[in-house]
Design a protein around this motif. Sequence first.
Motif, PDB file in Angstrom:
ATOM      1  N   MET A 160      29.658  19.918  25.255  1.00  0.00           N
ATOM      2  CA  MET A 160      29.564  20.719  26.471  1.00  0.00           C
ATOM      3  C   MET A 160      28.423  21.716  26.287  1.00  0.00           C
ATOM      4  N   ASN A 161      27.479  21.736  27.240  1.00  0.00           N
ATOM      5  CA  ASN A 161      26.367  22.669  27.122  1.00  0.00           C
ATOM      6  C   ASN A 161      26.754  24.045  27.684  1.00  0.00           C
ATOM      7  N   GLY A 162      25.841  24.992  27.572  1.00  0.00           N
ATOM      8  CA  GLY A 162      26.112  26.359  28.010  1.00  0.00           C
ATOM      9  C   GLY A 162      26.421  26.478  29.483  1.00  0.00           C
ATOM     10  N   ASP A 163      25.721  25.696  30.331  1.00  0.00           N
ATOM     11  CA  ASP A 163      25.987  25.727  31.771  1.00  0.00           C
ATOM     12  C   ASP A 163      27.396  25.241  32.076  1.00  0.00           C
ATOM     13  N   GLU A 164      27.821  24.185  31.370  1.00  0.00           N
ATOM     14  CA  GLU A 164      29.165  23.652  31.589  1.00  0.00           C
ATOM     15  C   GLU A 164      30.217  24.663  31.154  1.00  0.00           C
ATOM     16  N   GLN A 165      29.994  25.326  30.036  1.00  0.00           N
ATOM     17  CA  GLN A 165      30.941  26.332  29.572  1.00  0.00           C
ATOM     18  C   GLN A 165      31.027  27.480  30.564  1.00  0.00           C
ATOM     19  N   LEU A 166      29.900  27.844  31.153  1.00  0.00           N
ATOM     20  CA  LEU A 166      29.858  28.933  32.115  1.00  0.00           C
ATOM     21  C   LEU A 166      30.669  28.596  33.362  1.00  0.00           C
ATOM     22  N   ARG A 167      30.606  27.330  33.794  1.00  0.00           N
ATOM     23  CA  ARG A 167      31.283  26.917  35.026  1.00  0.00           C
ATOM     24  C   ARG A 167      32.780  26.698  34.836  1.00  0.00           C
ATOM     25  N   ASN A 168      33.202  26.146  33.720  1.00  0.00           N
ATOM     26  CA  ASN A 168      34.608  25.778  33.549  1.00  0.00           C
ATOM     27  C   ASN A 168      35.544  26.962  33.738  1.00  0.00           C
ATOM     28  N   GLY A 169      36.519  26.770  34.616  1.00  0.00           N
ATOM     29  CA  GLY A 169      37.528  27.789  34.860  1.00  0.00           C
ATOM     30  C   GLY A 169      37.090  28.910  35.773  1.00  0.00           C
ATOM     31  N   ARG A 170      35.842  28.889  36.238  1.00  0.00           N
ATOM     32  CA  ARG A 170      35.338  29.927  37.127  1.00  0.00           C
ATOM     33  C   ARG A 170      35.595  29.517  38.576  1.00  0.00           C
ATOM     34  N   VAL A 171      35.780  30.471  39.426  1.00  0.00           N
ATOM     35  CA  VAL A 171      36.034  30.218  40.838  1.00  0.00           C
ATOM     36  C   VAL A 171      34.704  30.180  41.587  1.00  0.00           C
ATOM     37  N   TYR A 172      34.503  29.108  42.375  1.00  0.00           N
ATOM     38  CA  TYR A 172      33.295  28.956  43.188  1.00  0.00           C
ATOM     39  C   TYR A 172      33.111  30.199  44.056  1.00  0.00           C
ATOM     40  N   GLY A 173      31.896  30.695  44.085  1.00  0.00           N
ATOM     41  CA  GLY A 173      31.572  31.860  44.903  1.00  0.00           C
ATOM     42  C   GLY A 173      31.617  33.175  44.147  1.00  0.00           C
ATOM     43  N   ARG A 174      32.230  33.186  42.987  1.00  0.00           N
ATOM     44  CA  ARG A 174      32.237  34.413  42.184  1.00  0.00           C
ATOM     45  C   ARG A 174      31.001  34.434  41.303  1.00  0.00           C
ATOM     46  N   ASP A 175      30.441  35.597  41.101  1.00  0.00           N
ATOM     47  CA  ASP A 175      29.254  35.745  40.268  1.00  0.00           C
ATOM     48  C   ASP A 175      29.565  35.404  38.819  1.00  0.00           C
ATOM     49  N   HIS A 176      28.587  34.793  38.145  1.00  0.00           N
ATOM     50  CA  HIS A 176      28.784  34.428  36.740  1.00  0.00           C
ATOM     51  C   HIS A 176      28.990  35.649  35.851  1.00  0.00           C
ATOM     52  N   ASP A 177      28.497  36.820  36.293  1.00  0.00           N
ATOM     53  CA  ASP A 177      28.671  38.020  35.487  1.00  0.00           C
ATOM     54  C   ASP A 177      29.861  38.879  35.947  1.00  0.00           C
ATOM     55  N   ASP A 178      30.663  38.339  36.859  1.00  0.00           N
ATOM     56  CA  ASP A 178      31.889  39.014  37.289  1.00  0.00           C
ATOM     57  C   ASP A 178      32.767  39.197  36.052  1.00  0.00           C
ATOM     58  N   PRO A 179      33.330  40.383  35.822  1.00  0.00           N
ATOM     59  CA  PRO A 179      34.152  40.586  34.629  1.00  0.00           C
ATOM     60  C   PRO A 179      35.392  39.685  34.596  1.00  0.00           C
ATOM     61  N   ASN A 180      35.844  39.211  35.758  1.00  0.00           N
ATOM     62  CA  ASN A 180      36.982  38.297  35.806  1.00  0.00           C
ATOM     63  C   ASN A 180      36.672  37.178  36.796  1.00  0.00           C
ATOM     64  N   PRO A 181      35.822  36.199  36.385  1.00  0.00           N
ATOM     65  CA  PRO A 181      35.431  35.143  37.317  1.00  0.00           C
ATOM     66  C   PRO A 181      36.464  34.027  37.456  1.00  0.00           C
ATOM     67  N   GLY A 182      37.569  34.149  36.730  1.00  0.00           N
ATOM     68  CA  GLY A 182      38.584  33.093  36.726  1.00  0.00           C
ATOM     69  C   GLY A 182      39.560  33.228  37.881  1.00  0.00           C
ATOM     70  N   PRO A 183      40.529  32.317  37.917  1.00  0.00           N
ATOM     71  CA  PRO A 183      41.505  32.308  39.000  1.00  0.00           C
ATOM     72  C   PRO A 183      42.475  33.486  38.917  1.00  0.00           C
ATOM     73  N   LEU A 184      42.988  33.863  40.068  1.00  0.00           N
ATOM     74  CA  LEU A 184      44.005  34.904  40.152  1.00  0.00           C
ATOM     75  C   LEU A 184      45.372  34.228  40.213  1.00  0.00           C
ATOM     76  N   PRO A 185      46.381  34.804  39.573  1.00  0.00           N
ATOM     77  CA  PRO A 185      47.677  34.125  39.459  1.00  0.00           C
ATOM     78  C   PRO A 185      48.391  33.880  40.789  1.00  0.00           C
ATOM     79  N   HIS A 186      48.083  34.622  41.833  1.00  0.00           N
ATOM     80  CA  HIS A 186      48.784  34.492  43.108  1.00  0.00           C
ATOM     81  C   HIS A 186      48.023  33.647  44.140  1.00  0.00           C
ATOM     82  N   ARG A 187      46.904  33.033  43.747  1.00  0.00           N
ATOM     83  CA  ARG A 187      46.078  32.237  44.666  1.00  0.00           C
ATOM     84  C   ARG A 187      46.240  30.746  44.384  1.00  0.00           C
TER      85      ARG A 187
END
Length: 98
Positions: A1-28
């Motif tokens: 897995m390259n760096g771009d793939e690691q950056l994308r995995n588990g991140r929510v579309y539309g959230r900035d890559h530098d967002d402190p919590n780019p992952g999913p929220l438990p209630h969504r």
Amino acid sequence: MNGDEQLRNGRVYGRDHDDPNPGPLPHRTYAELVGGPLDGLLLDIHGWRTKEIDDGVALTTELSRWPGGRALYDPQPGEPRTSGPGVACRFYYSGDAP
């Protein structure tokens, strides 16, 4: 897995890559994007009706065949979906559009 793939995995579309919590929220509720330029991202579908999910999505991305174009993702007919928070379904890459 390259760096771009690691950056994308588990991140929510539309959230900035530098967002402190780019992952999913438990209630969504989310759809996992499979294949194509947005592989590994989650799409927030919380509150979407069944018809909206069935229609699939065209997501703007600089990573498509046409920069600034759209990557097309659709659910697989008959694939099971869960209700409630978390990953409810998968959308599979079906092509690009300008």
